[in-house]
Design an enzyme around this catalytic site. Structure first.
Site, PDB file in Angstrom:
ATOM      1  N   CYS A  84       0.836  -1.201   0.000  1.00  0.00           N
ATOM      2  CA  CYS A  84       0.000   0.000   0.000  1.00  0.00           C
ATOM      3  C   CYS A  84       0.876   1.258   0.000  1.00  0.00           C
ATOM      4  CB  CYS A  84      -0.999  -0.025   1.151  1.00  0.00           C
ATOM      5  SG  CYS A  84      -2.351   1.170   0.928  1.00  0.00           S
ATOM      6  N   HIS A 195      -3.796  -4.674  -0.334  1.00  0.00           N
ATOM      7  CA  HIS A 195      -3.358  -5.246   0.941  1.00  0.00           C
ATOM      8  C   HIS A 195      -3.450  -6.773   0.878  1.00  0.00           C
ATOM      9  CE1 HIS A 195      -3.114  -1.634   3.524  1.00  0.00           C
ATOM     10  NE2 HIS A 195      -4.065  -1.157   2.745  1.00  0.00           N
ATOM     11  N   GLU A 197      -2.532  -8.763   3.115  1.00  0.00           N
ATOM     12  CA  GLU A 197      -2.900  -9.239   4.458  1.00  0.00           C
ATOM     13  C   GLU A 197      -4.394  -9.106   4.731  1.00  0.00           C
ATOM     14  OE1 GLU A 197      -2.299  -4.832   5.157  1.00  0.00           O
ATOM     15  OE2 GLU A 197      -1.577  -6.387   3.774  1.00  0.00           O
TER      16      GLU A 197
END
Length: 215
Positions: A84, A195, A197
Site C-alpha cells: 500500500c 493489501h 494481508e
C-alpha cells in the site's frame, strides 16, 4: 519440519503492522516486527507496510532510517516487499493536497490522486498481471484483491534498458476510474498497492509466492 524464512516487518509507525505480521507468519515465515537496523538489513525478507498519508509515512520511514535500510538491502540483492503506502513511498514523489514529498526514488514516478467518480477506491478488484509473474503465479485472471486508497501511480515512467541486458520490471495494473499500478516485481524489490494481508486466500497465496522467492 524446516523453519521458514526470517522476515522483518519494518516498524516505522505504520498502522497495519500486526495484520501484516500475522499474515506473513501464516504464510510460513518466522516474523519479527522491529526497526532494528541489523535485523532489518540481514533478514531473508523485509516487508514495508504503510497506511495513511505519503508525507507522514516518509517522515516515519526516515526517522528509523528505513529509506537507508531499503537501499542497503537492494544494493545487496536482498528482497523487499512494499504494501500500500509502503509501495507508494518507493517511487520518486507523492503529491497530496498540493504538497509534494520526495519518496525513496527506487522507481521514477509520481503518486497522485486517483481520477475516478468515487474516491477512495475501497473494496475488491481484479488485477491485470503480466506473464511470468512470480507474485501471481497459479492465480487466474478473476482473482480479486482488497484495495483501500485514494492515491496511486497512474503512469509507469521507468525507461527500458537500451542495451536490453536488464530485464524490465513486471508491472501489474488495476482499474478504478482509470488504470493505476497495482503491483511491481523488479528483481529483489516487489510491491503491491492492495493489501495482501486483507485479501483472504488470494493474499495468502501471494505472500506464499513471495516467500518462495526468498533465499
Amino acid at each position: 519440519m524446516a523453519a521458514g524464512p526470517n522476515v522483518v516487518v519494518l516498524d516505522y509507525g505504520s498502522g497495519n503492522l500486526r495484520s501484516a505480521e500475522r499474515a506473513v507468519a501464516r504464510a510460513g515465515a518466522d516474523v519479527t516486527v522491529t526497526a532494528d537496523w541489523d535485523a532489518a538489513v540481514e533478514a531473508d525478507g523485509l516487508v514495508v507496510p504503510g497506511v495513511g498519508a505519503f508525507a507522514a509515512c516518509m517522515a516515519g520511514l526516515r526517522s528509523v532510517r528505513g529509506d537507508q535500510i531499503i537501499g542497503r538491502r537492494l544494493a545487496g540483492g536482498r528482497p523487499v516487499l512494499g504494501i500500500c503506502v509502503g509501495m507508494q513511498i518507493l517511487f520518486g514523489k507523492g503529491i497530496e493536497h498540493g504538497v509534494t514529498t520526495e519518496g525513496c526514488d527506487e522507481w521514477p514516478g509520481t503518486v497522485e490522486r486517483l481520477e475516478a467518480p468515487v474516491v477512495p477506491h475501497m473494496g475488491w478488484s481484479t488485477v491485470d498481471a503480466p506473464a511470468g509473474s512470480a507474485l501471481f503465479r497459479g492465480m487466474d485472471a478473476g482473482t480479486r484483491f482488497y484495495f483501500v486508497h485514494s492515491y496511486a501511480v497512474r503512469r509507469w515512467e521507468l525507461e527500458p534498458d537500451p542495451t536490453g541486458r536488464i530485464a524490465p520490471p513486471l508491472v501489474t495494473w488495476a482499474e478504478h476510474g482509470d488504470r493505476f499500478v497495482a503491483a511491481v516485481e523488479n528483481g529483489p524489490l516487489c510491491a503491491t498497492q492492495f493489501h495482501p494481508e486483507k485479501s483472504g486466500d488470494a493474499g495468502a497465496e501471494l505472500l506464499r509466492n513471495w516467500l518462495s522467492t526468498l533465499s
